[in-house]
Design a protein around this motif. Structure first.
Motif, PDB file in Angstrom:
ATOM      1  N   GLY A 154      -5.012  -2.618   4.698  1.00 29.70           N
ATOM      2  CA  GLY A 154      -3.574  -2.400   4.624  1.00 29.70           C
ATOM      3  C   GLY A 154      -2.835  -3.623   4.129  1.00 29.70           C
ATOM      4  O   GLY A 154      -3.426  -4.683   3.883  1.00 29.70           O
ATOM      5  N   THR A 155      -1.528  -3.474   3.991  1.00 30.10           N
ATOM      6  CA  THR A 155      -0.671  -4.570   3.557  1.00 30.10           C
ATOM      7  C   THR A 155      -0.847  -5.788   4.472  1.00 30.10           C
ATOM      8  O   THR A 155      -1.026  -5.648   5.674  1.00 30.10           O
ATOM      9  CB  THR A 155       0.803  -4.114   3.577  1.00 30.10           C
ATOM     10  OG1 THR A 155       0.929  -2.945   2.760  1.00 30.10           O
ATOM     11  CG2 THR A 155       1.721  -5.190   3.033  1.00 30.10           C
TER      12      THR A 155
ATOM     13  N   ASP B  53      -3.405  -7.813   4.400  1.00 27.32           N
ATOM     14  CA  ASP B  53      -4.814  -8.186   4.547  1.00 27.32           C
ATOM     15  C   ASP B  53      -5.258  -9.089   3.393  1.00 27.32           C
ATOM     16  O   ASP B  53      -4.965  -8.806   2.224  1.00 27.32           O
ATOM     17  CB  ASP B  53      -5.710  -6.946   4.564  1.00 27.32           C
ATOM     18  CG  ASP B  53      -5.687  -6.244   5.908  1.00 27.32           C
ATOM     19  OD1 ASP B  53      -5.383  -6.908   6.912  1.00 27.32           O
ATOM     20  OD2 ASP B  53      -5.970  -5.032   5.942  1.00 27.32           O
TER      21      ASP B  53
ATOM     22  N   PHE C 113      -3.147   0.443  -4.221  1.00 22.04           N
ATOM     23  CA  PHE C 113      -3.067  -0.874  -3.570  1.00 22.04           C
ATOM     24  C   PHE C 113      -2.569  -1.900  -4.581  1.00 22.04           C
ATOM     25  O   PHE C 113      -3.183  -2.078  -5.637  1.00 22.04           O
ATOM     26  CB  PHE C 113      -4.433  -1.307  -3.048  1.00 22.04           C
ATOM     27  CG  PHE C 113      -4.972  -0.457  -1.933  1.00 22.04           C
ATOM     28  CD1 PHE C 113      -4.635  -0.733  -0.609  1.00 22.04           C
ATOM     29  CD2 PHE C 113      -5.812   0.603  -2.196  1.00 22.04           C
ATOM     30  CE1 PHE C 113      -5.140   0.040   0.432  1.00 22.04           C
ATOM     31  CE2 PHE C 113      -6.326   1.382  -1.172  1.00 22.04           C
ATOM     32  CZ  PHE C 113      -5.977   1.100   0.150  1.00 22.04           C
TER      33      PHE C 113
ATOM     34  N   SER D 140     -10.654   0.335   7.221  1.00 20.33           N
ATOM     35  CA  SER D 140      -9.438   0.521   6.437  1.00 20.33           C
ATOM     36  C   SER D 140      -8.847  -0.823   6.027  1.00 20.33           C
ATOM     37  O   SER D 140      -9.160  -1.861   6.604  1.00 20.33           O
ATOM     38  CB  SER D 140      -8.398   1.324   7.234  1.00 20.33           C
ATOM     39  OG  SER D 140      -8.015   0.599   8.396  1.00 20.33           O
TER      40      SER D 140
ATOM     41  N   THR E  88       0.840  -1.187   0.000  1.00 21.82           N
ATOM     42  CA  THR E  88       0.000   0.000   0.000  1.00 21.82           C
ATOM     43  C   THR E  88       0.877   1.240   0.000  1.00 21.82           C
ATOM     44  O   THR E  88       1.851   1.312   0.763  1.00 21.82           O
ATOM     45  CB  THR E  88      -0.920   0.044   1.238  1.00 21.82           C
ATOM     46  OG1 THR E  88      -1.660  -1.181   1.323  1.00 21.82           O
ATOM     47  CG2 THR E  88      -1.885   1.205   1.167  1.00 21.82           C
TER      48      THR E  88
END
Length: 256
Positions: free
Chosen positions: A225-226, A228, A187, A223, A175
């Protein structure tokens, strides 16, 4: 949208996945329809389109009917003239043969104008295909997600399915902020589960220049993020050979 007091419309309703509204409107407008109503849900948007009915060409119908009447009168006159010189038996036979001709002539005009409204009815009922592509119903998507990073394969898939919606399990590999924005991101998306040691089985997908709201996220928090893992529904965009990135437009995501 304003309605003309004299205009009569045909209507067609459909449900489309969020994110596909613009492409659906363009497709329908190119076929002569206009957007009438729009009801946006969380995942799907119901839209109603309309277009003006083509009027029945009554002038043409009247003209053809008049021609038929004249033809009947002319034929009747000929039969009357022949009746003076032909025996009764022959006259009856001649009249019987001629009477079929006006009947056929009168029937023909009434059939011709009716073809146009029938064609309009058929055209308006044509369904718009909007099936979501998965590895279960589309072999091309299954190959794309399992064969490894193949530029030729990615380019061919983007060309054949651009604008269509795909659904698959993936993960956020990286991200980064988009440009100088603090709330918009790029992303990097891979197929399958996140791994720091195993190579991604498919292309390097990217959600470009989006915020968290654009992801229509379901599940924990608001949210992403990396690392996930996500279940992804997205619209197919272009493939960029120089960067090796396959662009997707998010429709919805769910943490899994």
């Amino acid at each position: 949208m304003s309605d003309s007091g004299d205009a009569q419309y045909r209507y067609q309703s459909m449900k489309v996945i969020r994110g596909r509204e613009s492409s659906t409107v363009k497709k329908m407008q190119s076929a002569g329809w206009e957007l009438h109503t729009r009801d946006q849900g969380r995942l799907r948007t119901e839209m109603t389109f309309r277009r003006v009915k083509k009027p029945t060409p009554w002038g043409l119908v009247a003209a053809l009917a008049a021609v038929a009447v004249v033809a009947i009168a002319v034929v009747g006159g000929i039969v009357a003239l022949q009746g003076d010189d032909v025996p009764d038996e022959a006259t009856a036979s001649s009249s019987e043969g001629v009477s079929q001709t006006p009947s056929e002539t009168a029937t023909s005009p009434s059939q011709e104008p009716s073809e146009e409204p029938t064609a309009t009815e058929t055209e308006s009922s044509t369904p718009v295909t909007d099936e979501v592509l998965t590895v279960e119903n589309n072999p091309d998507l299954k190959t794309l997600l399992t064969k490894g990073e193949d530029y030729n394969l990615s380019q061919a898939f983007a060309k054949n399915y651009e604008g269509r919606t795909i659904e698959f399990d993936g993960n956020v590999a990286y991200t980064a902020p988009h440009g100088n924005y603090d709330t918009r991101f790029d992303f990097l998306i891979y197929a399958g589960d996140y791994s720091e040691t195993v190579a991604a089985p498919g292309p390097s997908f990217q959600f470009r220049d989006v915020n968290f709201y654009d992801l229509n996220l379901q599940g924990r928090g608001s949210s992403v993020g990396t690392r996930d893992n996500l279940h992804i529904v997205a619209e197919v965009g272009a493939f960029e050979p120089r960067s090796g990135l396959f662009l997707l437009e998010p429709v919805s995501t769910r943490l899994r």
